[in-house]
Design a protein around this motif. Structure first.
Motif, short mmCIF file in Angstrom:
data_model
loop_
_atom_site.label_atom_id
_atom_site.label_comp_id
_atom_site.label_asym_id
_atom_site.label_seq_id
_atom_site.Cartn_x
_atom_site.Cartn_y
_atom_site.Cartn_z
N TRP A 161 0.85 -1.20 0.00
CA TRP A 161 0.00 0.00 0.00
C TRP A 161 0.88 1.25 0.00
O TRP A 161 0.64 2.20 -0.74
CB TRP A 161 -0.90 -0.04 1.22
CG TRP A 161 -2.00 0.98 1.31
CD1 TRP A 161 -2.08 2.17 0.65
CD2 TRP A 161 -3.16 0.87 2.13
NE1 TRP A 161 -3.24 2.83 1.01
CE2 TRP A 161 -3.92 2.06 1.91
CE3 TRP A 161 -3.63 -0.09 3.03
CZ2 TRP A 161 -5.12 2.29 2.58
CZ3 TRP A 161 -4.83 0.15 3.68
CH2 TRP A 161 -5.57 1.32 3.46
N PRO A 166 -3.60 1.54 -2.42
CA PRO A 166 -4.39 0.46 -1.78
C PRO A 166 -4.86 -0.64 -2.71
O PRO A 166 -4.83 -1.81 -2.34
CB PRO A 166 -5.58 1.22 -1.18
CG PRO A 166 -5.68 2.48 -1.97
CD PRO A 166 -4.27 2.84 -2.34
N ALA A 208 -7.96 -2.35 6.91
CA ALA A 208 -8.12 -1.02 6.32
C ALA A 208 -9.16 -0.20 7.09
O ALA A 208 -8.98 1.01 7.31
CB ALA A 208 -8.52 -1.14 4.86
N PHE A 291 -9.29 5.38 2.21
CA PHE A 291 -8.48 5.31 1.00
C PHE A 291 -8.26 6.68 0.36
O PHE A 291 -7.90 6.77 -0.81
CB PHE A 291 -9.16 4.38 -0.02
CG PHE A 291 -9.43 3.00 0.51
CD1 PHE A 291 -8.40 2.19 0.96
CD2 PHE A 291 -10.72 2.51 0.58
CE1 PHE A 291 -8.64 0.92 1.45
CE2 PHE A 291 -10.99 1.24 1.08
CZ PHE A 291 -9.93 0.45 1.52
#
Length: 303
Positions: A161, A166, A208, A291
């Motif tokens: 990442w 991502p 995440a 994200f």
């Protein structure tokens, strides 16, 4: 708003070996490989050494695997602190009780749902045997839950990442996680693909969303324990020892429906359950803004 307050954005590393600048992606990849070796070898040797010293069976399974898991966590925390000049918030101890319990419950319910589908559609026979020793299954679940999550999500997914953003990180780490099971007994390409999608994406999604590893650790450990001990099914092709039930695939059904000798993880029901949960958690992470950060490659180019 509630989604945003559950957890924090994943800390990818911003200093020392991961400082912004040219070739940050390459430094992230090199650091990833270094961490994998620096954690896996000592933790593996600790487990092997204790297994040779302790009497076989019983609590020894839990003792050796717990020591290996604790060493894995300790080494990860120390290396992140030294190499990235930061506190390893993905191992935040204050969040451990709630996150871990949540993960354990989610993992148990997910695999119970898989076997429920198997039973409803007549794919599996489940015979309850009664009380059985849980030491072996507990030890194996601790090892796989902690060590695989630290290595695959904490090291591989996080640093991919950091290097590529991502979506590439999720895809690559999931493929690597699935491929890592190809050496298991009775493995197949389809089984590896199932593991990659139903577990690789789903477990990464919990990381995440929360920015921590504890939910993923709990889900992984409980999924394996429920599968191997409560239902007595093969876990990624392996035997988890004594169980309170025996689950066997009914003859006449294709392996993609039952998982065949690899176990229920290589089945369509497991793929459906894991994928639905994984996509749902990814959507939650997206809505929580997890994200939003620019990919590391862009940072490096601008640095």
């Amino acid at each position: 708003m509630a989604i945003r307050t559950w957890g924090v954005p994943a800390a990818l590393g911003e200093a020392r070996v991961l400082h912004p600048g040219p070739l940050r992606w390459l430094r992230a990849l090199g650091w990833m490989v270094a961490l994998l070796f620096a954690i896996t070898i000592p933790a593996g040797l600790a487990i092997t050494g204790l297994d040779s010293l302790l009497p076989e069976g019983g609590p020894s399974y839990v003792i050796s695997n717990s020591v290996g898991a604790l060493l894995c966590l300790l080494l990860y925390g120390l290396l992140v602190w030294g190499g990235e000049a930061r506190r390893p918030d993905e191992l935040g101890w204050r969040a451990l009780p709630v996150d871990l319990v949540a993960g354990l419950l989610i993992g148990l319910l997910m695999f119970a749902a898989v076997m429920g589908l198997m039973s409803v559609f007549g794919l599996y026979d489940i015979a309850w045997k009664g009380p059985a020793s849980a030491w072996e299954a507990a030890g194996a679940s601790i090892q796989s839950g902690v060590m695989e999550e630290v290595l695959i999500r904490g090291v591989v997914l996080r640093l991919l990442w950091r290097a590529f953003g991502p979506w590439a990180a999720f895809a690559i780490s999931a493929v690597l996680f699935g491929a890592g099971h190809l050496g298991n007994p009775n493995a197949s390409v389809f089984a590896a693909l199932c593991i990659a999608v139903e577990a690789g994406i789903m477990l990464g999604a919990f990381y995440a969303l929360t920015g921590r590893l504890w939910v993923s650790i709990g889900v992984h450990a409980a999924w394996n324990f429920t599968q191997g001990y409560l239902f007595g099914a093969a876990v990624s092709g392996t035997d988890f020892g004594p169980a309170v039930a025996v689950s066997t695939a009914r003859p006449g059904f294709a392996d993609y429906l039952t998982g065949g000798p690899f176990g229920p993880e290589a089945s369509l029901p497991a793929l459906i359950v894991g994928t639905l949960v994984g996509v749902g958690v990814l959507v939650m992470a997206w809505k929580a803004g997890r994200f939003d950060r620019r990919p590391a490659a862009t940072d490096a180019a601008s640095g």
